[in-house]
Design a protein around this motif. Structure first.
Motif, PDB file in Angstrom:
ATOM      1  N   LEU A 108       0.851  -1.187   0.000  1.00 28.55           N
ATOM      2  CA  LEU A 108       0.000   0.000   0.000  1.00 28.55           C
ATOM      3  C   LEU A 108       0.883   1.233   0.000  1.00 28.55           C
ATOM      4  O   LEU A 108       1.915   1.296   0.687  1.00 28.55           O
ATOM      5  N   SER A 109       0.452   2.221  -0.779  1.00 30.96           N
ATOM      6  CA  SER A 109       1.234   3.455  -0.855  1.00 30.96           C
ATOM      7  C   SER A 109       1.221   4.168   0.493  1.00 30.96           C
ATOM      8  O   SER A 109       0.186   4.256   1.167  1.00 30.96           O
TER       9      SER A 109
ATOM     10  N   ILE B 215      -8.970  10.491  -9.177  1.00 32.52           N
ATOM     11  CA  ILE B 215      -8.152  10.169  -8.014  1.00 32.52           C
ATOM     12  C   ILE B 215      -6.707  10.031  -8.474  1.00 32.52           C
ATOM     13  O   ILE B 215      -6.387   9.186  -9.316  1.00 32.52           O
ATOM     14  N   LEU B 216      -5.830  10.869  -7.909  1.00 29.93           N
ATOM     15  CA  LEU B 216      -4.408  10.873  -8.262  1.00 29.93           C
ATOM     16  C   LEU B 216      -3.592  10.406  -7.065  1.00 29.93           C
ATOM     17  O   LEU B 216      -3.901  10.725  -5.915  1.00 29.93           O
ATOM     18  N   GLN B 217      -2.503   9.658  -7.365  1.00 26.34           N
ATOM     19  CA  GLN B 217      -1.644   9.178  -6.285  1.00 26.34           C
ATOM     20  C   GLN B 217      -0.281   8.798  -6.865  1.00 26.34           C
ATOM     21  O   GLN B 217      -0.192   8.202  -7.936  1.00 26.34           O
TER      22      GLN B 217
END
Length: 810
Positions: A715-716, A776-778
């Protein structure tokens, strides 16, 4: 199918109790669904014994009664008050002991009790024949002339033969067992006990000559036709033994001639038909079809319109006498005035008989056997057997030679069977001598054999044996499924890094998931109507057709699960059940034609989902809500996530198709794995469904093949960011186009795109629509800065403006 135990024992000397025989038959594939006792005399005269009157004197308190003492065996002497005028000391009589229930010829059953009659003790009853159900006389008690001692059961004296009837659920492939001889043949294969064919004496032609000419015009429908004439008969009631045999299996005796034909049918499995010889014009039989719509009155006094495919037995003037293999005619049947008959014994093609029986809705014992396939080599033997019985019980004499038209004899089927395939399919290596013994007992000849294989010859009456697997099935069912041992210890092992998924367990997990979401499972027939494939626009040449079809309604294997599910819906809706969510795991089939002219048969397993009506039952807690596209699409997404959580699923809109009025196609690895949408109204109209139905089809075969070890990623540690855009677009632009352009423009940071509102109205133009979309940006490696976020969103907006003509509402 009903089989009499006593009748069966005429063919094979089996002394096992009926329950044991029933288990034996079930074990070899003739499932015995019930065993019913059949009593010659109701109650079987249980409790009735021979008694000897020792003393007899007048009753002190009644002029018409007598006091007797009776020896009923085992040194037991009982007092009995008797009202019969003919009772006397020294007689042997039939006594119903205390506790016996009698079933008189007239009146209700009653039980004998210990009682006082006019002050005198009576412990039994000396019986007349009507009180025992043996006749109608009540003039006095039965006085016996026998040497049997007191106490002997009355059933033994009268030689009553109590019987048992097996109710056998015969499968369509076992037409060879549709008779007492056929069942005896199966028991012979299992036990090795000798089997005897009914005795047939040599038929001698009498002085009368009544020849009949037979012309078979349709040899495809009637490959073999046999017959003879019998003259000088007297039509009357059948003897008691014949009546009892027929009544035991539920048939009603008619007359001695007709009863013999029914008897031989159930004895040997060969249907017969007797014609009144005087009704056969020109003394000629023609086997042919007649023009469409020809009227014909059958034995049940119903006029039927014939089809062009109905095989008819006609006279010399081509007037119909009988529907071949199905039902007799009103005019040519046996009557009390008949003195000469023509007896028919034939082999008819199963397809013709099945088609005729279904069209006219006639389910007769003859059609039941012909449509499954009878033994073409039994026609003459059955004819001889019936002729011998008719001349025995109806008098007369055979007045012609046996006519037997058989232009192209049906050969035995011969093919090779490899021992390794027998061992592999059974799961156990059987002794080769045992294999040969089983096959020989099944009348399957072993022509040659070596160390690796054997060549077999299968008789025509075994209509279900065509290949090696069929031979293995025969060997295994006679050897015994329960004799194939499991290994001492069961274990699982694999060489791959990840075990092959257990598809059954995964399927059960999906079943639980769907059940938890309110779905019910259905199982439908794979055979269906050709019209359904046509409605879906599928070429008829690719249909998998059934060779021995049961009806035109079940002529092909299904190409889609849609219509079999809609049939279930239509049935329930017609019974006022209109709210449904159900699913089915089922197969579809098609024939893939190759350029060289050959064909390959392909089957796929699918998961089909259906929703219609309201989402839940009516309740005061919530308003009614109709099922809709989004409900079913959500369920499909859950199923795909369960099966392929690690694989990206891409949706694409379906404007219209042969199945859907609108919907979505879901792709995975550039392959379509599911479709969901609203069923075309034209399909619903075919089944008279007047409410919307939503349908989804998931490619279970493909998804099951793709199942593999799940992949995992960390997970980030960095937060995701959401940005929203409002776009004004042309009406024909789909969200799928927006999604594809967005992912092509930003492959690294864009994680999710979602539409959360849609607006149409005059304020933006009748040919426009507005989408409210979230992005959604990540970044997996660092926290996104405002500069990077703004640059990414500008890039996305520019691409949407340039490629779709979108207007960004800021």
């Amino acid at each position: 199918m009903k089989i009499s135990y006593q009748w069966l024992k005429q063919f094979i000397n089996i002394n096992e109790p009926p329950e044991t025989v029933g288990n034996m038959l079930t074990g070899i594939g003739l499932e015995v669904e019930a065993i019913h006792p059949v009593e010659t005399i109701k109650g079987g005269l249980a409790g009735v014994v021979i008694g000897q009157v020792l003393t007899c004197q007048k009753h002190p308190n009644a002029d018409k009664l007598s006091l007797t003492t009776v020896d009923i065996g085992n040194s037991v002497v009982v007092p009995i008050v008797c009202g019969a005028p003919n009772v006397a000391a020294g007689q042997k009589v039939l006594v119903a002991t205390v506790g016996t229930t009698l079933y008189p010829t007239q009146g209700e059953p009653f039980t004998i009790k210990k009682a006082k009659i006019r002050g005198e003790l009576s412990e039994g009853m000396i019986c007349a024949e009507d009180e025992l159900g043996l006749g109608t006389s009540h003039e006095g008690i039965m006085v016996l002339d026998t040497e049997l001692p007191p106490g002997t059961p009355a059933a033994e004296l009268l030689q009553l033969e109590n019987d048992y009837v097996f109710e056998i659920g015969l499968t369509p492939n076992h037409a060879d067992a549709a008779s007492h001889y056929g069942v005896a043949r199966e028991l012979h294969a299992l036990t090795g006990l000798p089997i005897c064919f009914p005795p047939i004496s040599e038929l001698k032609t009498g002085s009368r000559r009544e020849s009949v000419q037979v012309i078979v015009e349709n040899t495809e429908a009637c490959p073999r036709y046999s017959g003879l004439t019998i003259s000088g008969i007297q039509v009357k009631d059948s003897p008691e033994w014949l009546k009892k045999r027929l009544q035991a299996i539920g048939l009603t005796p008619i007359n001695n001639v007709v009863d013999v034909t029914n008897y031989v049918l159930h004895e040997l499995g060969q249907p017969l038909h007797a014609f009144d010889l005087e009704k056969i014009a020109c003394r000629t039989i023609r086997v042919k079809t007649l023009p469409e719509g020809t009227p014909f009155r059958t034995l049940d006094d119903v006029e039927r319109k014939l089809t062009a495919n109905d095989l008819m037995i006609c006279d010399g003037n081509s007037q119909p006498l009988c529907i071949g293999g199905v039902f007799g005619g009103k005019e040519s049947g046996i009557s009390n005035t008949t003195t000469a008959i023509f007896l028919e014994s034939a082999y008819f093609h199963p397809g013709y008989i099945r088609s005729t029986a279904l069209h006219h809705r006639l389910k007769t014992d003859a059609a039941y056997r012909f449509e499954r396939g009878t033994d073409p080599n039994m026609t003459v033997r059955a004819l001889q057997r019936a002729a011998a019985l008719i001349t025995e019980i109806a008098g007369g004499e055979v007045s012609s030679d046996i006519i037997d038209i058989y232009p192209q004899p049906i050969p035995h089927r011969q093919f090779a069977v490899k021992y390794k395939n027998i061992d592999r399919l059974i799961g156990k290596k059987l002794d080769r001598a045992l294999i040969h013994q089983i096959l020989e007992r099944l009348d399957i000849k072993v022509l040659t054999a070596d160390e690796t294989s054997l060549t077999v010859s299968v008789p025509p009456f075994r209509v279900d044996i065509f290949q090696q697997a069929d031979i293995v099935e025969e060997i295994l069912r006679i050897y015994g499924f329960d004799k194939v041992e499991l290994k001492p210890s069961l274990s699982a092992d694999y060489l791959a890094e990840y075990a092959t998924p257990d598809l059954f367990k995964i399927r059960m997990e999906l079943t639980k998931l769907l059940a938890a979401n309110g779905f019910q499972e259905i199982i439908t027939n794979s055979l269906t109507k050709p019209a359904y494939a046509e409605a879906l626009g599928l070429p008829a040449e690719n249909n998998v057709e059934i060779v021995n079809r049961l009806s035109a309604e079940l002529a092909v294997m299904r190409r889609s699960l849609l219509f079999s599910g809609l049939e279930v819906l239509a049935h329930n809706i017609s019974h006022r059940q209109k709210d449904f969510c159900f699913f089915e795991f089922g197969k579809t089939y098609y024939k893939q034609l190759k350029p060289e002219g050959t064909a390959e048969y392909v089957e796929n397993e699918l998961l089909a989902l259906f929703t219609t009506g309201n989402r839940h039952a009516e309740t005061w807690q919530a308003a009614q809500q109709k099922t809709d596209f989004f409900q079913l699409a959500g369920i499909v997404q859950k199923v795909l996530q369960k099966l392929a959580a690690h694989t990206k699923v891409t949706p694409q809109e379906i404007d219209s198709s042969h199945i859907f009025a609108y919907g979505l196609a879901l792709t995975m690895n550039k392959r379509e794995v599911a479709r969901v949408g609203l069923v075309q109204p034209s399909h619903l109209k075919l089944l008279d469904i007047k409410q919307e139905v939503f349908y989804a089809e998931i490619d279970w075969t493909y998804l099951a093949a793709q199942l593999k070890q799940p992949s995992y990623s960390e997970l980030s540690r960095f937060p995701e960011v959401r940005r929203d855009l409002s776009l004004v677009l042309d009406r024909q632009v789909s969200f799928d186009q927006i999604r594809r352009i967005a992912y092509q423009t930003e492959r690294q940071l864009l994680k999710t795109i979602n539409v959360f509102d849609v607006f149409t109205g005059e304020s933006i133009g009748s040919d426009k629509k507005a989408y409210a979309i979230s992005f959604i940006l990540q970044d997996q490696h660092q926290t996104l800065t405002d500069h990077v976020i703004d640059k990414t969103m500008e890039k996305l907006m520019h691409a949407l403006e340039r490629q779709l003509g979108a207007v960004i509402r800021k």
